[in-house]
Design an enzyme around this catalytic site. Structure first.
Site, PDB file in Angstrom:
ATOM      1  N   HIS A   1      87.151  54.168  35.246  1.00  0.00           N
ATOM      2  CA  HIS A   1      88.553  53.808  34.954  1.00  0.00           C
ATOM      3  C   HIS A   1      88.860  53.794  33.458  1.00  0.00           C
ATOM      4  CE1 HIS A   1      89.309  52.941  39.091  1.00  0.00           C
ATOM      5  NE2 HIS A   1      88.499  51.905  39.149  1.00  0.00           N
TER       6      HIS A   1
ATOM      7  N   ASP B   1      83.528  57.129  44.464  1.00  0.00           N
ATOM      8  CA  ASP B   1      83.935  55.719  44.442  1.00  0.00           C
ATOM      9  C   ASP B   1      85.240  55.569  45.238  1.00  0.00           C
ATOM     10  OD1 ASP B   1      83.396  53.087  42.509  1.00  0.00           O
ATOM     11  OD2 ASP B   1      85.519  53.325  43.004  1.00  0.00           O
TER      12      ASP B   1
ATOM     13  N   HIS C   1      87.782  53.990  44.533  1.00  0.00           N
ATOM     14  CA  HIS C   1      88.945  54.014  43.628  1.00  0.00           C
ATOM     15  C   HIS C   1      89.013  55.356  42.903  1.00  0.00           C
ATOM     16  CE1 HIS C   1      87.704  49.705  43.946  1.00  0.00           C
ATOM     17  NE2 HIS C   1      89.005  49.569  44.167  1.00  0.00           N
TER      18      HIS C   1
ATOM     19  N   ASP D   1      81.655  51.421  46.870  1.00  0.00           N
ATOM     20  CA  ASP D   1      82.678  50.521  47.405  1.00  0.00           C
ATOM     21  C   ASP D   1      83.516  51.168  48.509  1.00  0.00           C
ATOM     22  OD1 ASP D   1      83.724  52.176  45.465  1.00  0.00           O
ATOM     23  OD2 ASP D   1      84.510  50.569  44.205  1.00  0.00           O
TER      24      ASP D   1
HETATM   25 ZN   LIG Z   1      85.586  51.367  42.704  1.00  0.00          ZN
END
Ligand SMILES: [Zn+2]
Length: 343
Positions: free
Chosen positions: A126, A163, A165, A250
């Site tokens: 991120h 991931d 996200h 995740d």
């Molecule tokens: Zn994540």
């Protein structure tokens, strides 16, 4: 030895203190430490080193690197946002996370190991050029990709980010750049909000960003279908010289933040597919780095499966025919990506 798998893990990765109740906690590394100790077979430790300011500045603004460095002394316990706190050890730990991947990439490029896994924290995908966010300080995998190009002259790097996200930072750093193909599977809509199907890169990089935006609930069958019909074919056509994996866990069914249903063997199957791509065009060169994943048992089991694949120890992946709910979405992704790739 060239037929071994390098593993980067170090108790110092637990020194980044995010405070009580934060999911990205030191125990994530402590839970993974036994993996290397217990491993038999062809796995060897690769010792991390801190990345230098110059290496971090391959993808980050120098002023931003200095801002993170200031949290070590002048600005202790500074929080970049509500999710991204620091302690006085955070800067060094973040340098050691990026540098852990660089040490692994050196070991692969110099033929000391065949491939490897950097089990580090804090995560990185991120982090933007000039901004920390979402538990991430420095974008470890982006630093690694740029390092491979500058230090070793590689011209085509594949980054696959599984991931749960979207890897907004990684996408933004390379979206105008055909030298890095960025492929992401992620829950959508979800944090951080980016990663729609029609984000395909821009300028010279148009067609070199591939977003597979999934609804919550997808599991092994849907991920497998996406790898078979979209990710593996595009990756093979790109013919990368190195395969990098942003390996967050995740999307695991037990993860407290993500809404997906992937199992440890599902992650093993994804690693297996990407190792096939690496074998095809990159002489097997492949390195994974830990991103998210917040259930300790899920990340330990999943990391073990990925390590088994990297080391060639894995049991055959069970080919259980499962109905997939991804069909209509895969067709939509084919329409978008079919402008650039044969899918
Ligand atoms: Zn994540």
């Amino acid at each position: 030895m060239a037929d071994t798998t390098g593993v980067v893990i170090d108790p110092r990765y637990a020194a980044h203190d995010t405070g009580a109740g934060h999911p990205e906690r030191p125990e994530r590394i402590e839970a993974l430490l036994p993996l290397l100790e217990a491993s038999r077979g062809p796995m060897v430790p690769v010792h991390p080193r801190p990345a230098t300011g110059e290496e971090l500045a391959l993808v980050h603004d120098g002023a931003y690197v200095a801002e993170v460095a200031a949290t070590a002394a002048e600005r202790p316990w500074y929080a970049f946002d509500a999710d991204t706190p620091t302690c006085p050890q955070s800067y060094f730990t973040a340098c050691l996370a990026a540098g852990g991947l660089l040490a692994l990439l050196d070991a692969v490029m110099q033929g000391k190991v065949r491939n490897g896994f950097a089990l580090v924290r804090p995560p990185g995908h991120h982090a933007e050029r000039q901004r920390a966010m979402g538990f991430c300080l420095f974008n470890n995998i982006a630093v690694g990709a740029e390092y491979l190009r500058r230090r070793y002259g590689l011209e085509r790097i594949l980054i696959v980010d599984w991931d749960v996200h979207h890897g907004n930072g990684t996408q933004h750093m390379f979206e105008a750049d055909p030298g890095v193909l960025f492929v992401s599977t992620h829950q959508y809509p979800f944090y951080p909000g980016t990663g729609a199907l029609d984000e395909v890169g821009r300028r010279d990089g148009e067609g070199y960003t591939v977003n597979l935006a999934f609804p919550a609930g997808f599991g092994d069958a849907e991920y497998r279908e996406a790898f078979t019909h979209i990710i593996t074919p595009i990756a093979q056509q790109y013919a990368p010289q190195f395969v990098l994996i942003s390996a967050g866990f995740d999307a695991h069914a037990r993860d407290p933040l993500g809404g997906m249903a992937v199992t440890a063997s599902g992650f093993g199957a994804m690693a297996h597919a990407l190792l096939g791509v690496a074998q095809g065009s990159a002489a097997g060169r492949c390195a994974a780095i830990l991103e998210g994943g917040y259930d300790l048992m899920a990340i330990r089991d999943s990391a073990q499966r990925v390590l088994d694949e990297l080391a060639g120890n894995a049991a055959a992946i069970p080919d259980v025919p499962q109905p997939s709910r991804a069909g209509a979405l895969i067709e939509r992704i084919k329409k978008v990506q079919g402008r650039y790739w044969k899918v």
